[in-house]
Design a protein around this motif. Sequence first.
Motif, PDB file in Angstrom:
ATOM      1  N   UNK A   1       0.895  -1.093  -0.048  1.00 56.29           N
ATOM      2  CA  UNK A   1       0.111  -0.019  -0.010  1.00 56.29           C
ATOM      3  C   UNK A   1       0.869   1.235  -0.115  1.00 56.29           C
ATOM      4  N   UNK A   2       2.155   1.194   0.417  1.00 53.38           N
ATOM      5  CA  UNK A   2       2.921   2.201   0.633  1.00 53.38           C
ATOM      6  C   UNK A   2       4.004   2.345  -0.761  1.00 53.38           C
ATOM      7  N   UNK A   3       3.782   1.584  -1.769  1.00 55.01           N
ATOM      8  CA  UNK A   3       4.820   1.488  -2.863  1.00 55.01           C
ATOM      9  C   UNK A   3       4.614   2.959  -3.598  1.00 55.01           C
ATOM     10  N   UNK A   4       3.598   3.505  -3.612  1.00 55.21           N
ATOM     11  CA  UNK A   4       3.474   4.976  -4.406  1.00 55.21           C
ATOM     12  C   UNK A   4       3.214   6.034  -3.623  1.00 55.21           C
ATOM     13  N   UNK A   5       3.437   6.045  -2.272  1.00 51.78           N
ATOM     14  CA  UNK A   5       3.695   7.144  -1.437  1.00 51.78           C
ATOM     15  C   UNK A   5       2.197   8.031  -1.421  1.00 51.78           C
TER      16      UNK A   5
ATOM     17  N   UNK B   1      -2.630   7.044   2.388  1.00 48.70           N
ATOM     18  CA  UNK B   1      -2.152   5.863   3.110  1.00 48.70           C
ATOM     19  C   UNK B   1      -1.090   6.348   4.066  1.00 48.70           C
ATOM     20  N   UNK B   2      -0.033   7.216   3.623  1.00 45.37           N
ATOM     21  CA  UNK B   2       0.999   7.520   4.502  1.00 45.37           C
ATOM     22  C   UNK B   2       0.552   8.636   5.642  1.00 45.37           C
TER      23      UNK B   2
ATOM     24  N   UNK C   1      -4.006   2.596   9.717  1.00 48.06           N
ATOM     25  CA  UNK C   1      -5.314   2.233   8.732  1.00 48.06           C
ATOM     26  C   UNK C   1      -4.731   2.529   7.143  1.00 48.06           C
ATOM     27  N   UNK C   2      -5.267   1.713   6.417  1.00 49.67           N
ATOM     28  CA  UNK C   2      -5.036   1.981   4.661  1.00 49.67           C
ATOM     29  C   UNK C   2      -6.629   2.210   4.081  1.00 49.67           C
ATOM     30  N   UNK C   3      -6.896   3.495   4.184  1.00 49.64           N
ATOM     31  CA  UNK C   3      -8.381   3.559   3.677  1.00 49.64           C
ATOM     32  C   UNK C   3      -8.789   3.229   2.161  1.00 49.64           C
TER      33      UNK C   3
END
Length: 334
Positions: free
Chosen positions: A91-95, A99-100, A201-203
């Motif tokens: 989920x953090x691959x593309x900043x 998510x960040x 959380x990753x909305x």
Amino acid sequence: MFAATTSRIALQARATLAQRFYATGGTANTLLYVEHKDGQIGGATLNALTAANQLGGSVTALIAGDAPESVVKQVSKLTGISKILTAKDAAYANALPEDIAPLLVATQAKYGFTHLFTGHTAVGKNIFPRAAALMDVAAVSDITGIEGDDTFVRPIYAGNAIATVKSNDKIKIVTVRGTAFEAAASTNEANVEEEAAPSADKPSLTQWVGEEIVKSDRPDLNTAKRVISGGRGMKNGANFTLLYDLADKMGAAVDAGFVDNSLQVGQTGKIVAPELYVAVGISGAIQHLAGMKDSKTIVAINKDADAPIFQVADYGLVEDLFKAIPELTEKIDK
């Protein structure tokens, strides 16, 4: 939000973004968000680290990505980093800021950081205001100096005024102008503690579709030591071949005002501070000066002797650029 920040504005005829030095005696506990791409640390992160170290206290690096191992290795060798927190997730691959930002909030809540720092880049400007809103604090953006753990210096009105702002929030969310601070140094040894960042959380509010990157064989404007910039005096894009020829001789990057934003210097383009900046056919509007006034040496070529660019130039040549540039290119050959 604005009530939490008070400003003392010092107007200057020509704003000099001088670096301020301050240490708090170890009271600050700073989280540095590390921007990276293709396994390499973003250049502005190194400048933000220098700024964070001026606060004193400890600096912890947060690295988020789908495969951050190589970045972790690089950060572990940076001077001034006391700990590294790693958030490894696709989920953090593309900043994505959706998510960040929650990750920053969760990390701050667990460790009680007093300050959050990152570079004032497209990524930093996308993420940090969102994180500040989630924490219900004011963001202090684009700082060029530090006067205390709650007091910062930043340019306003395209750099024609300097504001000293004091934040009364318990948590300071800060983005740093890279050209105002030296890049942090690295060592050959890596002796930094590493642990996993807290879950957040990753909305899933947005979906990464793709990106189109403008590629160039020329040096990047942000990192080039020499920059040649052309303005309206060039008349049209085709005439930029004159500057490209000169740039090839000098090993310089070219700011082309007739092309896309990635090659433009100014308030809405790139902010640069090379060792040598050559302004060709540029009048010197404040919007352009905001992007290059920190250059170490400024050379202006313009046929108008009254052009404002000469007021900020270290060296000036009053001449028709279509005559001066070919002659200059020829002399460099010799």
